[in-house]
Enzyme design. Structure first.
Site, PDB file in Angstrom:
ATOM      1  CB  CYS A  95      20.885 -41.362   7.992  1.00 44.87           C
ATOM      2  SG  CYS A  95      22.489 -41.736   9.177  1.00 44.87           S
TER       3      CYS A  95
ATOM      4  CG  MET B 298      70.880 -23.099  10.074  1.00 49.47           C
ATOM      5  SD  MET B 298      70.848 -21.920   9.153  1.00 49.47           S
ATOM      6  CE  MET B 298      72.590 -21.114   8.641  1.00 49.47           C
TER       7      MET B 298
ATOM      8  CB  CYS C 239      24.094 -43.769   4.833  1.00 49.10           C
ATOM      9  SG  CYS C 239      23.726 -43.925   6.471  1.00 49.10           S
TER      10      CYS C 239
ATOM     11  CB  SER D 181      64.716 -47.099  -0.019  1.00 49.86           C
ATOM     12  OG  SER D 181      63.699 -46.059  -0.525  1.00 49.86           O
TER      13      SER D 181
ATOM     14  CD  GLU E  89      22.515 -37.888   8.261  1.00 48.68           C
ATOM     15  OE1 GLU E  89      22.449 -38.087   7.012  1.00 48.68           O
ATOM     16  OE2 GLU E  89      23.338 -38.283   9.152  1.00 48.68           O
TER      17      GLU E  89
ATOM     18  CD  GLU F 216      54.557 -32.491  10.001  1.00 52.60           C
ATOM     19  OE1 GLU F 216      55.369 -31.923  10.549  1.00 52.60           O
ATOM     20  OE2 GLU F 216      53.610 -33.202  10.658  1.00 52.60           O
TER      21      GLU F 216
ATOM     22  N   GLY G 109      61.844 -34.171   4.700  1.00 55.80           N
ATOM     23  CA  GLY G 109      62.715 -33.303   4.139  1.00 55.80           C
ATOM     24  C   GLY G 109      62.920 -32.858   2.643  1.00 55.80           C
TER      25      GLY G 109
ATOM     26  CG  HIS H 248      25.884 -41.726  10.541  1.00 57.41           C
ATOM     27  ND1 HIS H 248      25.817 -42.365   9.196  1.00 57.41           N
ATOM     28  CD2 HIS H 248      27.038 -42.346  11.020  1.00 57.41           C
ATOM     29  CE1 HIS H 248      26.467 -43.295   8.918  1.00 57.41           C
ATOM     30  NE2 HIS H 248      27.500 -43.444  10.034  1.00 57.41           N
TER      31      HIS H 248
ATOM     32  CB  THR I  40      63.750 -26.293   4.797  1.00 53.76           C
ATOM     33  OG1 THR I  40      64.425 -27.344   4.200  1.00 53.76           O
ATOM     34  CG2 THR I  40      62.666 -25.783   3.957  1.00 53.76           C
TER      35      THR I  40
END
Length: 356
Positions: free
Chosen positions: A78, A156, A69, A224, A46, A287, A289, A44, A154
């Site tokens: 830590c 054609m 932690c 789906s 620390e 990402e 449509g 970590h 976004t």
């Protein structure tokens, strides 16, 4: 603390599912040790800072972006390392909501160490928005990325969309992917464009790009009716892929399959996010449509929109940013802009949805 926050950002691409943390150790007004958390399972922040400080940590002040932690996970607590090193004072940025890790501040105080904080709390919290949200709610932070022309197109009508934005914006998207634990797309996009949806080292424009690209986000396909096939690029890349479907007993080479149906023959999007949360995904990048992006937005499941606007007009025979079937102005969704900046020749707009 500002320096510790800057150090924490060095781990933002590689430490997931753990939070990004930075630590600075100061003795007699001199920085004697610095560290950040690079990778889950590794030391970590620390511990790295204490190692750098050595004996100079005795009697020093430690500045840590997240409360230390106090549990044995992949690494020892830590809090105990700070006590053993002889730290005199600890300043923390924000508290840790993870019940399994909490207790470090109390442990330090019991050992006679002065604890101060929170300091620069808003900046410290912003380092790990997705982590905090998942720990508190079970849901990851969801960002939807959209690339569009200035008139809101976004693609054609044919689906052609390469390229709307310039190389600087596309490189910025690569860094956005690299900070995400999962990338979600729809089967329509996958069948039409056959994307890889990977983080590519050559496009990151970052130090340690090769190491960053080794930790690929989970690629998630919302499908789906289970139309996916094993020849698609997205299933043939490094890292893992997950197909989420409404059909039962489906399988395809190159991916795990999960059935999450909503009763209408479609994937249950809220359950998908909870599934990703159970997999310790802190940040999800959509990402997809217009249809799937719109479904997430319409369901109130998107925390942030990141829109790249290109300085071009694509006309009226195009596809929109999102498929939202609104008929009245009162249906419109209000956004709160949190950042607008130029990225190469394009604009990047970051916005949050205002809940009605």
């Amino acid at each position: 603390m500002a320096r510790a926050i800057a150090l924490a950002r060095k781990g933002q691409y590689t430490c997931r599912p753990n939070p990004s943390v930075g630590c600075v150790i100061v003795n007699e007004n001199q920085i004697v040790g610095e560290g950040w958390h690079w990778q889950a399972g590794g030391p970590h922040a620390e511990i790295n800072a204490l190692d750098a400080a050595g004996n100079r940590a005795h009697g020093a002040t430690a500045y840590v972006t997240l409360a230390p932690c106090d549990h044995y996970g992949r690494t020892p607590p830590c809090s105990q390392a700070l006590i053993k090193a002889g730290i005199r004072r600890l300043v923390y940025g924000c508290d840790d909501p993870n019940e399994a890790a909490r207790g470090g501040l109390a442990r330090l105080e019991q050992a006679g160490i002065t604890v101060t904080g929170p300091v620069l709390e808003a900046d410290a919290l912003a380092l790990n928005t997705g982590f905090f949200q998942r720990v508190r709610t079970g849901l990851p932070r969801v960002r939807a990325k959209i690339a569009a022309s200035l008139d809101g197109a976004t693609a054609m009508a044919s689906g052609e969309s390469k390229w709307i934005t310039g190389p600087a914006a596309r490189s910025d998207v690569q860094r956005l992917r690299a900070r995400s634990g999962a990338i979600v797309t729809g089967i329509g996009t996958v069948l039409a464009d056959n994307p890889a949806l990977t983080v590519r080292a050559r496009e990151l424009e970052l130090t340690d790009a090769a190491a960053i690209a080794e930790l690929q986000p989970l690629r998630v396909i919302v499908d789906s009716r289970f139309r996916v096939n094993e020849d698609l690029q997205i299933l043939r890349q490094p890292g893992e892929a997950l197909v989420v479907t409404a059909r039962k007993d489906c399988a395809v080479d190159g991916a795990q399959t999960v059935t999450l149906a909503n009763g209408e023959g479609k994937v249950a999007l809220p359950e998908l996010l909870y599934e990703l949360g159970r997999r310790q995904i802190n940040d999800v990048l959509i990402e997809a449509g217009a249809k799937l992006t719109g479904a997430f937005v319409n369901a109130g499941l998107v925390d942030e929109l990141i829109i790249y606007l290109a300085p071009k007009l694509m006309g009226s025979r195009t596809r929109p940013m999102t498929a939202l079937a609104f008929d009245k102005m009162s249906d419109a969704l209000d956004l709160e802009l949190s950042d607008v900046r130029a990225v190469g020749d394009d604009l990047r707009i970051t916005a949050q949805l205002r809940r009605k």
